[in-house]
Motif scaffolding. Sequence first.
Motif, mmCIF file in Angstrom:
data_model
loop_
_atom_site.group_PDB
_atom_site.id
_atom_site.type_symbol
_atom_site.label_atom_id
_atom_site.label_comp_id
_atom_site.label_asym_id
_atom_site.label_seq_id
_atom_site.Cartn_x
_atom_site.Cartn_y
_atom_site.Cartn_z
ATOM 1 N N LEU A 59 44.619 12.467 -22.179
ATOM 2 C CA LEU A 59 44.395 13.807 -21.657
ATOM 3 C C LEU A 59 43.232 13.767 -20.675
ATOM 4 N N LEU A 60 43.533 13.464 -19.433
ATOM 5 C CA LEU A 60 42.485 13.380 -18.422
ATOM 6 C C LEU A 60 42.254 14.759 -17.831
ATOM 7 N N PRO A 61 41.094 15.115 -17.474
ATOM 8 C CA PRO A 61 39.807 14.404 -17.434
ATOM 9 C C PRO A 61 39.057 14.431 -18.754
ATOM 10 N N ALA A 62 39.583 15.058 -19.784
ATOM 11 C CA ALA A 62 38.902 15.066 -21.082
ATOM 12 C C ALA A 62 38.976 13.676 -21.712
ATOM 13 N N PRO A 63 37.902 13.257 -22.379
ATOM 14 C CA PRO A 63 37.925 11.953 -23.046
ATOM 15 C C PRO A 63 38.663 12.037 -24.392
#
Length: 119
Positions: A59-63
Amino acid sequence: AYEHGVGVVAHLMSALAFYLMATKTPDSSRPLTRYLMLVQAAITLTDFNIGVLFCPIVLLPAPASLCLGLLCYFGVQGHIALTITFCSIVSVAVSIVLCFHFKYTTVVEMTKYRHIPVC
């Protein structure tokens, strides 16, 4: 579906590599073939782990990532799946280091422990 298709093709190529290493390698290269088969087995294990057992969707930009593999389907916690993935990737690195060690010891035996100048 794309990731699973790539995983199936990767496993087929790995099986072909095992077959060719086992049947087409000359006798003089058998010791190196054992090390290369170890590397191939570690890569196949890692590919199976990431593609089937863990199957992450990043799930980009979430890490973060979603787990859609068999481990998550059967209720295994995420940190256990990540630990298994980390251990399989480390096994690939260790097997590659073993191949380099084999190459070094082979060169040392071929030169009969003589010092060879670099320049």
